[in-house]
Scaffold this active site. Structure first.
Site, PDB file in Angstrom:
ATOM      1  N   THR A  74       0.821  -1.214   0.000  1.00 36.38           N
ATOM      2  CA  THR A  74       0.000   0.000   0.000  1.00 36.38           C
ATOM      3  C   THR A  74       0.848   1.255   0.000  1.00 36.38           C
ATOM      4  O   THR A  74       0.579   2.217  -0.733  1.00 36.38           O
ATOM      5  CB  THR A  74      -0.900   0.003   1.249  1.00 36.38           C
ATOM      6  OG1 THR A  74      -1.708  -1.168   1.241  1.00 36.38           O
ATOM      7  CG2 THR A  74      -1.777   1.237   1.284  1.00 36.38           C
ATOM      8  N   TYR A  93     -13.146  -3.172  -3.370  1.00 39.72           N
ATOM      9  CA  TYR A  93     -14.253  -2.697  -4.204  1.00 39.72           C
ATOM     10  C   TYR A  93     -15.314  -3.769  -4.438  1.00 39.72           C
ATOM     11  O   TYR A  93     -16.500  -3.506  -4.314  1.00 39.72           O
ATOM     12  CB  TYR A  93     -13.752  -2.150  -5.551  1.00 39.72           C
ATOM     13  CG  TYR A  93     -14.840  -1.452  -6.347  1.00 39.72           C
ATOM     14  CD1 TYR A  93     -15.263  -0.178  -5.990  1.00 39.72           C
ATOM     15  CD2 TYR A  93     -15.452  -2.066  -7.428  1.00 39.72           C
ATOM     16  CE1 TYR A  93     -16.270   0.457  -6.702  1.00 39.72           C
ATOM     17  CE2 TYR A  93     -16.457  -1.438  -8.152  1.00 39.72           C
ATOM     18  CZ  TYR A  93     -16.862  -0.179  -7.779  1.00 39.72           C
ATOM     19  OH  TYR A  93     -17.866   0.450  -8.466  1.00 39.72           O
ATOM     20  N   TYR A 122      -3.263 -10.190   4.006  1.00 36.33           N
ATOM     21  CA  TYR A 122      -3.218  -8.781   4.406  1.00 36.33           C
ATOM     22  C   TYR A 122      -4.648  -8.298   4.586  1.00 36.33           C
ATOM     23  O   TYR A 122      -5.411  -8.190   3.619  1.00 36.33           O
ATOM     24  CB  TYR A 122      -2.489  -7.969   3.332  1.00 36.33           C
ATOM     25  CG  TYR A 122      -2.351  -6.487   3.595  1.00 36.33           C
ATOM     26  CD1 TYR A 122      -2.561  -5.921   4.848  1.00 36.33           C
ATOM     27  CD2 TYR A 122      -1.972  -5.619   2.567  1.00 36.33           C
ATOM     28  CE1 TYR A 122      -2.424  -4.565   5.073  1.00 36.33           C
ATOM     29  CE2 TYR A 122      -1.817  -4.262   2.773  1.00 36.33           C
ATOM     30  CZ  TYR A 122      -2.050  -3.737   4.020  1.00 36.33           C
ATOM     31  OH  TYR A 122      -1.906  -2.374   4.237  1.00 36.33           O
ATOM     32  N   ARG A 130      -9.229   0.242   3.975  1.00 31.46           N
ATOM     33  CA  ARG A 130      -8.887   0.511   2.573  1.00 31.46           C
ATOM     34  C   ARG A 130      -9.698  -0.339   1.597  1.00 31.46           C
ATOM     35  O   ARG A 130     -10.012   0.105   0.498  1.00 31.46           O
ATOM     36  CB  ARG A 130      -7.392   0.273   2.324  1.00 31.46           C
ATOM     37  CG  ARG A 130      -6.497   1.338   2.931  1.00 31.46           C
ATOM     38  CD  ARG A 130      -5.036   1.089   2.567  1.00 31.46           C
ATOM     39  NE  ARG A 130      -4.170   2.131   3.110  1.00 31.46           N
ATOM     40  CZ  ARG A 130      -3.862   3.260   2.483  1.00 31.46           C
ATOM     41  NH1 ARG A 130      -4.349   3.495   1.279  1.00 31.46           N
ATOM     42  NH2 ARG A 130      -3.066   4.144   3.036  1.00 31.46           N
ATOM     43  N   LYS A 141      -0.813 -10.134   7.891  1.00 33.23           N
ATOM     44  CA  LYS A 141      -0.567  -8.748   8.292  1.00 33.23           C
ATOM     45  C   LYS A 141      -1.923  -8.189   8.689  1.00 33.23           C
ATOM     46  O   LYS A 141      -2.805  -7.994   7.844  1.00 33.23           O
ATOM     47  CB  LYS A 141       0.034  -7.940   7.143  1.00 33.23           C
ATOM     48  CG  LYS A 141       0.209  -6.451   7.468  1.00 33.23           C
ATOM     49  CD  LYS A 141       0.693  -5.665   6.264  1.00 33.23           C
ATOM     50  CE  LYS A 141       0.781  -4.178   6.587  1.00 33.23           C
ATOM     51  NZ  LYS A 141       1.191  -3.368   5.398  1.00 33.23           N
ATOM     52  N   ILE A 187       5.039  -4.958   9.725  1.00 35.20           N
ATOM     53  CA  ILE A 187       5.373  -4.414   8.409  1.00 35.20           C
ATOM     54  C   ILE A 187       5.130  -2.919   8.530  1.00 35.20           C
ATOM     55  O   ILE A 187       3.993  -2.453   8.542  1.00 35.20           O
ATOM     56  CB  ILE A 187       4.535  -5.062   7.295  1.00 35.20           C
ATOM     57  CG1 ILE A 187       4.830  -6.568   7.245  1.00 35.20           C
ATOM     58  CG2 ILE A 187       4.848  -4.415   5.943  1.00 35.20           C
ATOM     59  CD1 ILE A 187       4.017  -7.324   6.210  1.00 35.20           C
TER      60      ILE A 187
END
Length: 294
Positions: free
Chosen positions: A49, A112, A138, A143, A167, A209
């Site tokens: 990201t 999305y 992840y 997001r 993550k 991370i």
């Protein structure tokens, strides 16, 4: 069979520096990689990201992959971000791309589309079947618009032998605790939020991370090391010291904050690709003052 996760300790989610022309700043990227390596981090996360990956062309992504691998020279493990919201396309990438320089892939939840939990399971199962490398899940619902629920995370981990870690950037410590307490042997959790890293390691996570790690802030490196060694009084002292910086890096979004910090350090130009824009002048001024105080 016990899973083996090599991505532990301090990982850095590398930014992508840009020139005023808009092109990727290869020289600054090389310098940034070597600076982070000199800090003694344990692994690098490439094209995540923080790298503004959705705004990079396929040619630019390949270039970044090659440059980081060239500078790393096999010194520490490399984790490649290559998730997406088209399962078939992610599988095709994994089957056809030369990943010899990389030791694992970071696969974000689809964005999305907003799949169901069953859709998320089937997405990751298909990718696990296609991947020649270990997979780190992840989860970052702020997001992507979808939360990988702990039951689904555990189901994926139990079903797919090459899924070795997650993550977790949900910010939900109760959810993270459920994963930690019920994970199959060898499946591990990494923090996806610098400000929660100490607490997550206290709970059982094996590392982070990191965004702030791009700037080689020694206090954060020490905080992670102290936390891993269960020296929490020292870690808590550093956590208090870093609280203001965590807020400054987040107030205008990521990677706007970290690029403002890196530009103040003279490591990159403060340039982002639309639709992202640089941090506000007020934020930049506060970051400048923070570094003077530091």
């Amino acid at each position: 069979m016990k899973k083996i996760n090599i991505f532990k300790g301090i990982g850095v989610a590398l930014v992508t520096p840009f020139l005023e022309s808009g092109d990727v700043d290869i020289d600054s990227l090389r310098t940034l990689v070597n600076g982070v390596l000199a800090e003694g981090v344990d692994f690098l996360c490439v094209l995540g990201t923080t790298a503004e990956t959705p705004c990079l062309s396929s040619e630019e992504r390949k270039l970044v992959m090659e440059v980081v691998a060239e500078e790393n020279k096999g010194r520490i493990p490399l984790l490649l971000g290559c998730g997406g919201n088209d399962t078939r396309e992610v599988c095709h990438f994994l089957r056809t791309t030369n990943l010899d320089a990389y030791q694992g892939v970071l696969i974000v939840t689809p964005y999305y589309n907003r799949p169901s939990q069953e859709g998320l399971f089937q997405h990751y199962k298909a990718i696990a079947d296609a991947s020649p490398l270990p997979i780190v899940l992840y989860n970052v619902p702020t997001r992507t618009g979808v939360n990988l629920q702990p039951q689904t995370t555990l189901r994926i981990a139990e079903t797919c032998n090459n899924v070795v870690a997650i993550k977790e950037a949900s910010g939900n410590l109760e959810q993270i605790d459920e994963i930690l307490k019920n994970a199959p042997l060898g499946f591990e959790v990494l923090s996806g939020d610098d400000s929660l890293t100490m607490e997550m390691i206290r709970m059982g996570a094996v590392g982070v991370i990191s965004v702030i790690g791009n700037a080689s802030i020694h206090d954060f490196t020490n905080l992670v090391r102290f936390s891993i060694n269960a020296d929490f009084p020292k870690a808590e002292s550093l956590q208090e010291k870093l609280q203001d910086m965590y807020k400054l890096l987040a107030v205008d979004g990521n990677p706007s904050g970290i690029k403002a910090l890196l530009s103040e350090q003279g490591k990159i130009q403060n340039i982002l690709r639309l639709p992202l824009v640089p941090a506000r002048a007020e934020t930049q001024k506060k970051i400048h003052q923070y570094l003077l105080n530091l």
